[in-house]
Enzyme design. Structure first.
Site, PDB file in Angstrom:
ATOM      1  N   TYR A 145       0.809  -1.333  -0.025  1.00  0.00           N
ATOM      2  CA  TYR A 145       0.089   0.067  -0.012  1.00  0.00           C
ATOM      3  C   TYR A 145       0.926   1.347  -0.025  1.00  0.00           C
ATOM      4  O   TYR A 145       0.384   2.412  -0.657  1.00  0.00           O
ATOM      5  CB  TYR A 145      -0.935   0.143   1.228  1.00  0.00           C
ATOM      6  CG  TYR A 145      -2.287  -0.549   1.033  1.00  0.00           C
ATOM      7  CD1 TYR A 145      -2.502  -2.039   0.635  1.00  0.00           C
ATOM      8  CD2 TYR A 145      -3.336   0.001   1.014  1.00  0.00           C
ATOM      9  CE1 TYR A 145      -3.505  -2.618   0.477  1.00  0.00           C
ATOM     10  CE2 TYR A 145      -4.786  -0.460   1.245  1.00  0.00           C
ATOM     11  CZ  TYR A 145      -4.841  -1.813   0.888  1.00  0.00           C
ATOM     12  OH  TYR A 145      -6.023  -2.270   0.566  1.00  0.00           O
ATOM     13  N   LYS A 196       3.087 -14.995   1.878  1.00  0.00           N
ATOM     14  CA  LYS A 196       3.372 -15.854   0.813  1.00  0.00           C
ATOM     15  C   LYS A 196       4.944 -15.815   0.979  1.00  0.00           C
ATOM     16  O   LYS A 196       5.605 -15.479   0.013  1.00  0.00           O
ATOM     17  CB  LYS A 196       2.833 -15.198  -0.472  1.00  0.00           C
ATOM     18  CG  LYS A 196       1.580 -15.424  -0.646  1.00  0.00           C
ATOM     19  CD  LYS A 196       1.046 -16.819  -1.210  1.00  0.00           C
ATOM     20  CE  LYS A 196       1.565 -16.937  -2.556  1.00  0.00           C
ATOM     21  NZ  LYS A 196       0.933 -18.437  -2.914  1.00  0.00           N
ATOM     22  N   ASP A 229      -2.872 -17.807   0.214  1.00  0.00           N
ATOM     23  CA  ASP A 229      -3.916 -18.719  -0.393  1.00  0.00           C
ATOM     24  C   ASP A 229      -4.808 -19.836   0.420  1.00  0.00           C
ATOM     25  O   ASP A 229      -5.817 -19.830   0.207  1.00  0.00           O
ATOM     26  CB  ASP A 229      -3.421 -18.987  -1.840  1.00  0.00           C
ATOM     27  CG  ASP A 229      -2.103 -19.877  -1.425  1.00  0.00           C
ATOM     28  OD1 ASP A 229      -1.588 -19.847  -0.615  1.00  0.00           O
ATOM     29  OD2 ASP A 229      -1.670 -20.357  -2.603  1.00  0.00           O
ATOM     30  N   ASP A 253      -6.403  -7.078   3.760  1.00  0.00           N
ATOM     31  CA  ASP A 253      -7.768  -6.340   3.111  1.00  0.00           C
ATOM     32  C   ASP A 253      -8.519  -7.516   2.741  1.00  0.00           C
ATOM     33  O   ASP A 253      -9.597  -7.422   2.689  1.00  0.00           O
ATOM     34  CB  ASP A 253      -7.152  -5.435   2.061  1.00  0.00           C
ATOM     35  CG  ASP A 253      -8.194  -4.807   1.226  1.00  0.00           C
ATOM     36  OD1 ASP A 253      -8.935  -4.187   2.123  1.00  0.00           O
ATOM     37  OD2 ASP A 253      -8.212  -4.665   0.044  1.00  0.00           O
ATOM     38  N   ASP A 257     -12.320  -9.140   4.355  1.00  0.00           N
ATOM     39  CA  ASP A 257     -13.560  -8.929   3.615  1.00  0.00           C
ATOM     40  C   ASP A 257     -14.174 -10.380   3.519  1.00  0.00           C
ATOM     41  O   ASP A 257     -15.517 -10.613   3.824  1.00  0.00           O
ATOM     42  CB  ASP A 257     -13.310  -8.438   2.187  1.00  0.00           C
ATOM     43  CG  ASP A 257     -13.717  -6.807   1.974  1.00  0.00           C
ATOM     44  OD1 ASP A 257     -13.506  -6.239   2.977  1.00  0.00           O
ATOM     45  OD2 ASP A 257     -14.156  -6.583   0.984  1.00  0.00           O
TER      46      ASP A 257
HETATM   47  C1  IPM Z   1     -10.563  -1.316   3.831  1.00  0.00           C
HETATM   48  C2  IPM Z   1     -10.609  -0.638   2.420  1.00  0.00           C
HETATM   49  C3  IPM Z   1      -9.660   0.220   2.211  1.00  0.00           C
HETATM   50  C4  IPM Z   1      -8.304  -0.553   2.018  1.00  0.00           C
HETATM   51  C5  IPM Z   1      -9.684   1.327   0.894  1.00  0.00           C
HETATM   52  C6  IPM Z   1     -11.081   2.088   1.078  1.00  0.00           C
HETATM   53  C7  IPM Z   1      -8.662   2.159   0.740  1.00  0.00           C
HETATM   54  O1  IPM Z   1     -10.961  -1.640   1.369  1.00  0.00           O
HETATM   55  O2  IPM Z   1     -10.306  -0.507   4.750  1.00  0.00           O
HETATM   56  O3  IPM Z   1     -10.282  -2.517   3.940  1.00  0.00           O
HETATM   57  O4  IPM Z   1      -8.245  -1.102   1.011  1.00  0.00           O
HETATM   58  O5  IPM Z   1      -7.442  -0.614   2.986  1.00  0.00           O
HETATM   59 MG    MG Z   2     -11.008  -3.608   2.157  1.00  0.00          MG
END
Ligand code: IPM
Ligand code: MG
Length: 368
Positions: A145, A196, A229, A253, A257
Site C-alpha cells: 500500500y 506468501k 492462499d 484487506d 472481507d
Molecule cells: C479497507 C478498504 C480500504 C483499503 C480502501 C477504502 C482504501 O478496502 O479498509 O479495507 O483498501 O484498505
Molecule cells: Mg478492504
C-alpha cells in the site's frame, strides 16, 4: 508534536452511507454523555469525496490536525463512483490512507463474529459458522500500500508500466505480531500468521520475524504459519480453526472481507486501527465499520448502523478504558437482535424491518 486531547472524539462521516451510520453513533455518544456523565467532546468534519467537492482535496490540513489531536476518530466511509475518475492523489481513499499512515495506525483489528441470531444470514452452512469468533490483525501502514517506488511510467513501444513495491522491515513485522500475540492471550491463545513466504522475500522475512518474536517472548501462545492462499481456502472450509490471524496490509484487506461474509453481513462488523502508546500512555486510534460507502443504498435510510455502533464499542474498550460501557453497548445490540428487529441487509422471515435511525433508537432504548 501535536498532543492528543483526552476524550476528544472526531466524527468523520465521509461519503455514501457514512453520514447515515455516523449520525446513529453520534446519538449513542450523546446518550453516554447525558446518562453516564461522560464528558466526550464531539467534533465533526468532512473527509473523502464530500471534502473534495467542497475544498478540492479529500482531507484539508485543518481536518488532518483535528484528527491528530483527537483521542478517537470515528470514520464512516469514503469513496463512490462520483469520484472514481479523479487523479490518484485526489481520490477519497487517499484521505483514509493518509490518516492511517501519518497517525501511524499500524494495527488494524477486524473481528469476525457470527451472531447466533443471524447464523442463517451467512451463505455458509450454519454448522460451519455458528459460534465463529475470529480476529484478523492486519498490518496497516506498510507493505504494498505504501512501498516505494510506485507509480505509472511510460516505457518503450508506447507502453506504460505500473509499479508498486511490497516491503516490510523487522520492526514493522514485530510490532504488529506483538499486538496479535497479546490479543491471543486474552482469547483462545492461538495465532496464525499468514504470508506468501513461498514466493516473496518480504513474506519469508515476515515468517522468520514472527517466529523469532514467538520464540523469545510468546512461547505460551500457539503459533502456526499459513500461506495466504491456503488461509483464504481454510477460512471457507473450516473457519472455526482460527483464533487470531495476523497478516500484512494487502492480504489483510482481502482476508478480512472474506471473513466478514462468514458472519452474514458486512453491516455488522466493526474495526479498530491502533497506533502505539506513547510514554504517557496515550494512543491515537481510528474506528470504522468494515463496510464501504455503499453508494447504491445511500440516502435511503436502510443502511445498517450496527457496524459503526460496534466500532464505537471498540473505541470505548481500546481507547477510552471503558470496558463496562463497551459491554453495555454490545449487549444492547444483542438485545435488539433478540427482539427480531432488523435492517434490510439482515432481514429474514418473521423479523421486523426497521430503518437506520430506528435501529439507532432501538439500541439506545436497550441502553436505558
Ligand atoms: C479497507 C478498504 C480500504 C483499503 C480502501 C477504502 C482504501 O478496502 O479498509 O479495507 O483498501 O484498505
Ligand atoms: Mg478492504
Amino acid at each position: 508534536m501535536i498532543k492528543v486531547k483526552k476524550r476528544k472524539i472526531l466524527l468523520l462521516p465521509g461519503d455514501g452511507i457514512g453520514p447515515e451510520v455516523i449520525r446513529e453513533v453520534r446519538k449513542i455518544i450523546t446518550w453516554f454523555n447525558d446518562n453516564k456523565s461522560l464528558d466526550f467532546e464531539i467534533d465533526q468534519e468532512l473527509i473523502g469525496g464530500c471534502s473534495y467537492d467542497k475544498h478540492g482535496t479529500p482531507i484539508t490540513d485543518e481536518v488532518f490536525y483535528k484528527a491528530l489531536e483527537s483521542e478517537v476518530i470515528m470514520l464512516g466511509a469514503v469513496g463512490g463512483p462520483t469520484w472514481d475518475s479523479l487523479e490518484f492523489s485526489k481520490k477519497p481513499e487517499r484521505a483514509l490512507l493518509k490518516l492511517r499512515k501519518e497517525l501511524k495506525l499500524f494495527a488494524n483489528l477486524r473481528p469476525a463474529i457470527c451472531f447466533e441470531q443471524l447464523v442463517d444470514a451467512s451463505t455458509l452452512k450454519p454448522e460451519i459458522v455458528s459460534g465463529l469468533d475470529i480476529m484478523i490483525v492486519r498490518e496497516l501502514t506498510g507493505g504494498i500500500y505504501f512501498g516505494e517506488p510506485r507509480g505509472i511510467k511510460p516505457i518503450e513501444n508506447g507502453e506504460r508500466k505500473g509499479i508498486n513495491t511490497h516491503t516490510y522491515t523487522t520492526s514493522e513485522i514485530k510490532r504488529v505480531a506483538r499486538v496479535a500475540f497479546d490479543l491471543a492471550r486474552k482469547r483462545s491463545n492461538k495465532v496464525t500468521s499468514s504470508e506468501k513466504s513461498n514466493v516473496m522475500e518480504a513474506g519469508q522475512l515476515w515468517r522468520e520475524e514472527v517466529q523469532e518474536l514467538h520464540n523469545k517472548e510468546y512461547k505460551d501462545v500457539e503459533l502456526s504459519h499459513m500461506l495466504a492462499d491456503n488461509c483464504a481456502m481454510q477460512l471457507l472450509r473450516n473457519p472455526k480453526q482460527f483464533d487470531v490471524i495476523v497478516t500484512d496490509n494487502l492480504f489483510g484487506d482481502m482476508l478480512s472481507d472474506q471473513a466478514s461474509m462468514l458472519t452474514g453481513s458486512l453491516g455488522l462488523l466493526p474495526s479498530a486501527s491502533l497506533g502505539a502508546k506513547n510514554k504517557d500512555g496515550e494512543m491515537r486510534a481510528m474506528y470504522e465499520p468494515i463496510h464501504g460507502s455503499a453508494p447504491d443504498i445511500a440516502g435511503k435510510g436502510i443502511a445498517n448502523p450496527i457496524a459503526s455502533i460496534l466500532s464505537f464499542a471498540m473505541a470505548l474498550r481500546y481507547s477510552l478504558d471503558l470496558d463496562k460501557e463497551a459491554d453495555i453497548l454490545e449487549k444492547a445490540v444483542q438485545d435488539v437482535l433478540n427482539d427480531s428487529l432488523r435492517t434490510k441487509d439482515i432481514m429474514s422471515d418473521s423479523m421486523k424491518e426497521i430503518s437506520t435511525s430506528a435501529m439507532g433508537d432501538a439500541i439506545i432504548s436497550k441502553l436505558q
